[in-house]
Design a protein around this motif. Structure first.
Motif, mmCIF file in Angstrom:
data_model
loop_
_atom_site.group_PDB
_atom_site.id
_atom_site.type_symbol
_atom_site.label_atom_id
_atom_site.label_comp_id
_atom_site.label_asym_id
_atom_site.label_seq_id
_atom_site.Cartn_x
_atom_site.Cartn_y
_atom_site.Cartn_z
ATOM 1 N N ASP A 21 0.817 -1.215 0.000
ATOM 2 C CA ASP A 21 0.000 0.000 0.000
ATOM 3 C C ASP A 21 0.850 1.263 0.000
ATOM 4 O OD1 ASP A 21 -2.374 -1.395 -0.124
ATOM 5 O OD2 ASP A 21 -2.724 -1.327 2.037
ATOM 6 N N ALA A 24 1.085 2.002 -3.526
ATOM 7 C CA ALA A 24 -0.215 2.455 -4.040
ATOM 8 C C ALA A 24 -0.493 3.891 -3.591
ATOM 9 C CB ALA A 24 -1.326 1.518 -3.578
ATOM 10 N N VAL A 28 -1.196 7.109 -5.962
ATOM 11 C CA VAL A 28 -2.481 7.812 -5.886
ATOM 12 C C VAL A 28 -2.289 9.270 -5.460
ATOM 13 C CG1 VAL A 28 -4.669 7.880 -4.595
ATOM 14 C CG2 VAL A 28 -3.824 5.716 -5.470
ATOM 15 N N LEU A 69 -10.366 1.204 -0.125
ATOM 16 C CA LEU A 69 -10.549 0.478 -1.377
ATOM 17 C C LEU A 69 -11.943 0.747 -1.920
ATOM 18 C CD1 LEU A 69 -9.222 -2.883 0.063
ATOM 19 C CD2 LEU A 69 -7.946 -1.360 -1.435
ATOM 20 N N ASP A 70 -12.039 0.881 -3.234
ATOM 21 C CA ASP A 70 -13.358 1.050 -3.851
ATOM 22 C C ASP A 70 -14.020 -0.319 -4.018
ATOM 23 O OD1 ASP A 70 -12.215 -0.119 -6.131
ATOM 24 O OD2 ASP A 70 -12.192 1.740 -7.276
ATOM 25 N N ARG A 72 -14.232 -2.204 -6.449
ATOM 26 C CA ARG A 72 -13.471 -3.136 -7.294
ATOM 27 C C ARG A 72 -12.203 -3.618 -6.602
ATOM 28 N NH1 ARG A 72 -12.555 0.922 -11.942
ATOM 29 N NH2 ARG A 72 -11.773 1.772 -10.017
ATOM 30 N N GLU A 74 -9.743 -1.556 -5.689
ATOM 31 C CA GLU A 74 -8.639 -0.660 -6.051
ATOM 32 C C GLU A 74 -8.359 0.318 -4.911
ATOM 33 O OE1 GLU A 74 -6.876 -0.836 -8.959
ATOM 34 O OE2 GLU A 74 -8.099 -2.596 -9.418
ATOM 35 N N ILE A 76 -7.820 3.684 -3.407
ATOM 36 C CA ILE A 76 -8.167 5.052 -3.820
ATOM 37 C C ILE A 76 -7.735 6.086 -2.795
ATOM 38 C CG2 ILE A 76 -10.048 4.358 -5.345
ATOM 39 C CD1 ILE A 76 -12.010 5.115 -3.085
#
Length: 176
Positions: A21, A24, A28, A69-70, A72, A74, A76
């Motif tokens: 993360d 990630a 982001v 997480l959204d 899906r 992912e 965010i």
């Protein structure tokens, strides 16, 4: 799914940040618009340290800044809470700060509010009596989320550097 008078809120998942993360979050939050009120984009090492610190908070306190997480799966952004750092020379030392940061693709879609509601539920479950939110005066989106959560503006103060101001919002999570 939680609903609002305007539209249904998106489903969100919160998880304790992983080592992956950090990468990630770095991606982001690389957008200068996302980091406009936070000093600009940060180096990967900053997120590596931050995710490690959040894992320690979760283990010790039962809450942290969780990866958001959204529907899906992912990444965010993040949302959650953490103690205000004692080493900072300003701010509400001793308070628990709730916060959220989302990538631009997630803006305006209800994710921050939905995730903040989930955070408040978890914080109540952990026995946290109250939270604060520290928000740059110019950050109308974050102020709107705080107000929608029912937080009250408690203070307006100069931010370090002297040319900007911040707002401290408060919310009691337990009955007085």
């Amino acid at each position: 799914m939680t609903t609002s008078p305007i539209r249904p809120l998106p489903d969100v998942r919160l998880r304790v940040p992983t080592d992956e993360d950090a990468h990630a979050w770095h991606g982001v939050f690389a957008d200068p618009a996302v980091m406009e009120f936070l000093g600009g984009p940060a180096e990967l090492s900053s997120y590596e340290e931050m995710t490690a610190r959040q894992r320690m908070h979760d283990a010790a306190l039962g809450y942290c800044l969780w990866t958001l997480l959204d529907d899906r799966g992912e990444v965010i952004g993040f949302t959650g809470a953490q103690p205000w750092p004692a080493e900072k020379e300003w701010g509400p030392v001793g308070e628990i700060e709730i916060g959220w940061r989302l990538g631009r693709s997630a803006w305006g879609r209800g994710y921050a509010y939905a995730a903040a509601l989930a955070t408040l539920e978890r914080l109540r479950g952990a026995g946290v009596p109250r939270v604060v939110a520290m928000i740059d005066d110019r950050n109308a989106r974050s102020s709107a989320v705080a107000e929608r959560l029912g937080m009250t503006l408690a203070d307006r103060f100069p931010l370090p550097g002297g040319n900007r101001h911040g707002r401290r919002y408060e919310l009691a999570l337990t009955e007085a």
